[in-house]
Design a protein around this motif. Sequence first.
Motif, PDB file in Angstrom:
ATOM      1  N   PRO A 217       0.808  -1.227   0.000  1.00  0.00           N
ATOM      2  CA  PRO A 217       0.000   0.000   0.000  1.00  0.00           C
ATOM      3  C   PRO A 217       0.840   1.276   0.000  1.00  0.00           C
ATOM      4  CG  PRO A 217       0.048  -0.967   2.188  1.00  0.00           C
ATOM      5  CD  PRO A 217       0.727  -1.949   1.276  1.00  0.00           C
ATOM      6  N   ASN A 218       2.142   1.145   0.121  1.00  0.00           N
ATOM      7  CA  ASN A 218       3.003   2.322   0.223  1.00  0.00           C
ATOM      8  C   ASN A 218       3.527   2.792  -1.128  1.00  0.00           C
ATOM      9  OD1 ASN A 218       2.900   2.399   3.143  1.00  0.00           O
ATOM     10  ND2 ASN A 218       4.274   0.630   3.136  1.00  0.00           N
ATOM     11  N   ILE A 219       2.684   2.715  -2.145  1.00  0.00           N
ATOM     12  CA  ILE A 219       3.056   3.185  -3.481  1.00  0.00           C
ATOM     13  C   ILE A 219       1.969   4.105  -4.028  1.00  0.00           C
ATOM     14  CG2 ILE A 219       4.473   1.167  -4.075  1.00  0.00           C
ATOM     15  CD1 ILE A 219       2.024   0.126  -5.688  1.00  0.00           C
ATOM     16  N   VAL A 220       2.338   4.908  -5.012  1.00  0.00           N
ATOM     17  CA  VAL A 220       1.375   5.763  -5.705  1.00  0.00           C
ATOM     18  C   VAL A 220       1.607   5.604  -7.202  1.00  0.00           C
ATOM     19  CG1 VAL A 220       1.180   7.457  -3.861  1.00  0.00           C
ATOM     20  CG2 VAL A 220       2.944   7.741  -5.618  1.00  0.00           C
ATOM     21  N   ALA A 221       0.592   5.967  -7.972  1.00  0.00           N
ATOM     22  CA  ALA A 221       0.695   5.908  -9.428  1.00  0.00           C
ATOM     23  C   ALA A 221       0.531   7.311  -9.984  1.00  0.00           C
ATOM     24  CB  ALA A 221      -0.377   4.986 -10.001  1.00  0.00           C
ATOM     25  N   VAL A 222       1.544   7.780 -10.687  1.00  0.00           N
ATOM     26  CA  VAL A 222       1.479   9.089 -11.339  1.00  0.00           C
ATOM     27  C   VAL A 222       0.953   8.870 -12.750  1.00  0.00           C
ATOM     28  CG1 VAL A 222       2.784  11.085 -12.103  1.00  0.00           C
ATOM     29  CG2 VAL A 222       3.404   9.945  -9.955  1.00  0.00           C
ATOM     30  N   ASN A 223      -0.234   9.395 -13.028  1.00  0.00           N
ATOM     31  CA  ASN A 223      -0.915   9.166 -14.305  1.00  0.00           C
ATOM     32  C   ASN A 223      -0.273   9.988 -15.422  1.00  0.00           C
ATOM     33  OD1 ASN A 223      -2.783   9.081 -16.489  1.00  0.00           O
ATOM     34  ND2 ASN A 223      -4.447   8.613 -15.063  1.00  0.00           N
ATOM     35  N   LEU A 224       0.296   9.279 -16.398  1.00  0.00           N
ATOM     36  CA  LEU A 224       0.941   9.959 -17.519  1.00  0.00           C
ATOM     37  C   LEU A 224      -0.061  10.442 -18.560  1.00  0.00           C
ATOM     38  CD1 LEU A 224       4.065   7.651 -18.070  1.00  0.00           C
ATOM     39  CD2 LEU A 224       3.953   9.837 -16.853  1.00  0.00           C
ATOM     40  N   ASN A 225      -1.134   9.691 -18.734  1.00  0.00           N
ATOM     41  CA  ASN A 225      -2.122  10.042 -19.756  1.00  0.00           C
ATOM     42  C   ASN A 225      -2.742  11.423 -19.542  1.00  0.00           C
ATOM     43  OD1 ASN A 225      -1.921   7.006 -19.819  1.00  0.00           O
ATOM     44  ND2 ASN A 225      -3.282   7.325 -21.564  1.00  0.00           N
ATOM     45  N   LYS A 226      -2.762  11.891 -18.283  1.00  0.00           N
ATOM     46  CA  LYS A 226      -3.376  13.182 -17.969  1.00  0.00           C
ATOM     47  C   LYS A 226      -2.405  14.350 -18.106  1.00  0.00           C
ATOM     48  CE  LYS A 226      -6.905  11.398 -14.774  1.00  0.00           C
ATOM     49  NZ  LYS A 226      -7.452  11.487 -13.402  1.00  0.00           N
ATOM     50  N   MET A 227      -1.128  14.049 -18.378  1.00  0.00           N
ATOM     51  CA  MET A 227      -0.124  15.113 -18.462  1.00  0.00           C
ATOM     52  C   MET A 227      -0.116  15.762 -19.840  1.00  0.00           C
ATOM     53  SD  MET A 227       3.102  13.604 -16.314  1.00  0.00           S
ATOM     54  CE  MET A 227       2.940  13.237 -14.559  1.00  0.00           C
ATOM     55  N   GLN A 228      -0.080  17.075 -19.846  1.00  0.00           N
ATOM     56  CA  GLN A 228      -0.055  17.818 -21.098  1.00  0.00           C
ATOM     57  C   GLN A 228       1.220  17.487 -21.888  1.00  0.00           C
ATOM     58  OE1 GLN A 228      -0.368  22.035 -20.608  1.00  0.00           O
ATOM     59  NE2 GLN A 228      -0.489  22.462 -22.801  1.00  0.00           N
ATOM     60  N   GLY A 229       1.017  17.145 -23.150  1.00  0.00           N
ATOM     61  CA  GLY A 229       2.141  16.835 -24.011  1.00  0.00           C
ATOM     62  C   GLY A 229       2.463  15.354 -24.111  1.00  0.00           C
ATOM     63  N   PHE A 230       1.869  14.555 -23.215  1.00  0.00           N
ATOM     64  CA  PHE A 230       2.126  13.108 -23.282  1.00  0.00           C
ATOM     65  C   PHE A 230       1.383  12.526 -24.483  1.00  0.00           C
ATOM     66  CE2 PHE A 230       1.057   8.670 -22.164  1.00  0.00           C
ATOM     67  CZ  PHE A 230       2.343   8.170 -21.988  1.00  0.00           C
ATOM     68  N   HIS A 231       2.101  11.741 -25.262  1.00  0.00           N
ATOM     69  CA  HIS A 231       1.498  11.198 -26.483  1.00  0.00           C
ATOM     70  C   HIS A 231       1.791   9.704 -26.588  1.00  0.00           C
ATOM     71  CE1 HIS A 231       0.257  10.679 -30.632  1.00  0.00           C
ATOM     72  NE2 HIS A 231       1.448  10.154 -30.908  1.00  0.00           N
ATOM     73  N   ILE A 232       0.758   8.985 -26.964  1.00  0.00           N
ATOM     74  CA  ILE A 232       0.927   7.555 -27.212  1.00  0.00           C
ATOM     75  C   ILE A 232      -0.048   7.133 -28.313  1.00  0.00           C
ATOM     76  CG2 ILE A 232      -0.675   6.946 -25.349  1.00  0.00           C
ATOM     77  CD1 ILE A 232       1.005   4.378 -24.983  1.00  0.00           C
ATOM     78  N   PRO A 233       0.434   6.471 -29.349  1.00  0.00           N
ATOM     79  CA  PRO A 233      -0.460   6.018 -30.416  1.00  0.00           C
ATOM     80  C   PRO A 233      -1.531   5.070 -29.875  1.00  0.00           C
ATOM     81  CG  PRO A 233       1.838   5.839 -31.081  1.00  0.00           C
ATOM     82  CD  PRO A 233       1.832   6.125 -29.613  1.00  0.00           C
ATOM     83  N   TYR A 234      -2.684   5.099 -30.505  1.00  0.00           N
ATOM     84  CA  TYR A 234      -3.800   4.258 -30.054  1.00  0.00           C
ATOM     85  C   TYR A 234      -3.410   2.790 -29.970  1.00  0.00           C
ATOM     86  CZ  TYR A 234      -8.149   1.596 -30.257  1.00  0.00           C
ATOM     87  OH  TYR A 234      -9.136   0.684 -30.006  1.00  0.00           O
ATOM     88  N   GLU A 235      -2.709   2.307 -30.989  1.00  0.00           N
ATOM     89  CA  GLU A 235      -2.366   0.879 -31.031  1.00  0.00           C
ATOM     90  C   GLU A 235      -1.441   0.476 -29.884  1.00  0.00           C
ATOM     91  OE1 GLU A 235       1.392   1.163 -34.166  1.00  0.00           O
ATOM     92  OE2 GLU A 235      -0.456   0.143 -34.751  1.00  0.00           O
ATOM     93  N   ASP A 236      -0.737   1.461 -29.327  1.00  0.00           N
ATOM     94  CA  ASP A 236       0.159   1.164 -28.220  1.00  0.00           C
ATOM     95  C   ASP A 236      -0.561   1.171 -26.876  1.00  0.00           C
ATOM     96  OD1 ASP A 236       2.313   0.906 -29.905  1.00  0.00           O
ATOM     97  OD2 ASP A 236       2.909   3.010 -29.723  1.00  0.00           O
ATOM     98  N   SER A 237      -1.781   1.671 -26.847  1.00  0.00           N
ATOM     99  CA  SER A 237      -2.522   1.760 -25.590  1.00  0.00           C
ATOM    100  C   SER A 237      -3.525   0.625 -25.422  1.00  0.00           C
ATOM    101  CB  SER A 237      -3.260   3.101 -25.509  1.00  0.00           C
ATOM    102  OG  SER A 237      -4.277   3.171 -26.495  1.00  0.00           O
TER     103      SER A 237
END
Length: 319
Positions: A217-237
């Motif tokens: 429980p001592n971990i956190v997840a930093v969401n990359l998808n919500k960051m401005q400028g982050f890009h990932i092609p659809y097929e990679d997601s």
Amino acid sequence: MKSKIRWFGALLALILSLVIGFSFNSNQTEAAKKEAPLKIGMEANYPPYNWTQTTDANGAVPIDGSKQYANGYDVQIAKIIGKKLHRKVVVEKTEWDGLLPALTSGKIDLIIAGMSPTAERRKAINFSEPYRKGTFVVIINKDGKFAQAKGLNDFKGAKLTAQQGTLHYDLIKQLHGAKREPAMRSFSAMRQSLQSGTIDGYVAEDIEYQSYKTVNPNIVAVNLNKMQGFHIPYEDSITSIGVKKGNTELLDQVNSILKGISNKKRDQLMAQAVKEQPQAGGSKKENWFMSIMRRYGSMILGGVGMTLLLALVGTIAGF
């Protein structure tokens, strides 16, 4: 004299019934062999998508060439496909880098291993329609220096890694100033490195965070998808099933089956996998007697039956 005749008559009837039974079972076995198993390639080391366990609990399926079993979200999807195709599912446990060669060589029929249908992989194999869509995160210790990162520029100096041979490792390049540590072969290795402080975090899908959080429980997840400028092609997601090029019949069958699995059902299967995945410290040991009977029960019972038959024949012959 009449007593002996009755005894011999009973003995002949017993032997005849056993012969018929063995013949029937043999015919059933031969018929089953005609249906080729559906061989699924996966690491069996990527919970909650897939993992290895010692029993067939919770609907696990056998791992070929071993006394172990595979389970997880991928396995349950494979079972649905196998059921529709009337083929028994068998897992071929394969290292990540060996999955594509195993498929192209014909060693396996399908890759169901949380794999994204990247353009590079499409050059070697075909892919089905997606069976899951993911969100990308950086998993970090709750008290870590980069736990409050809000943008792509907030990872300067962070020692990050991801699984070898995956898109996740390339995503680190978008985190400006982050130091890419050598890629690792498994999530268990990355978890250990995070706990020991060797790395500051690792890039993965959100489902890995949900999975790991159940035991740490001592971990956190930093969401990359919500960051401005982050890009990932659809097929990679997205996550799809790998099929050998040229096997259009199987590809069409798989796509047709996936179309019939609702999003609600898929979410239920993933939630179930997260709940049932192996916990830290290993799974509960199975009672030794039940373990032996589960693995060798049919052989033991068969031996006992033969011993009783021989004893009966010996007793009758002694009259």
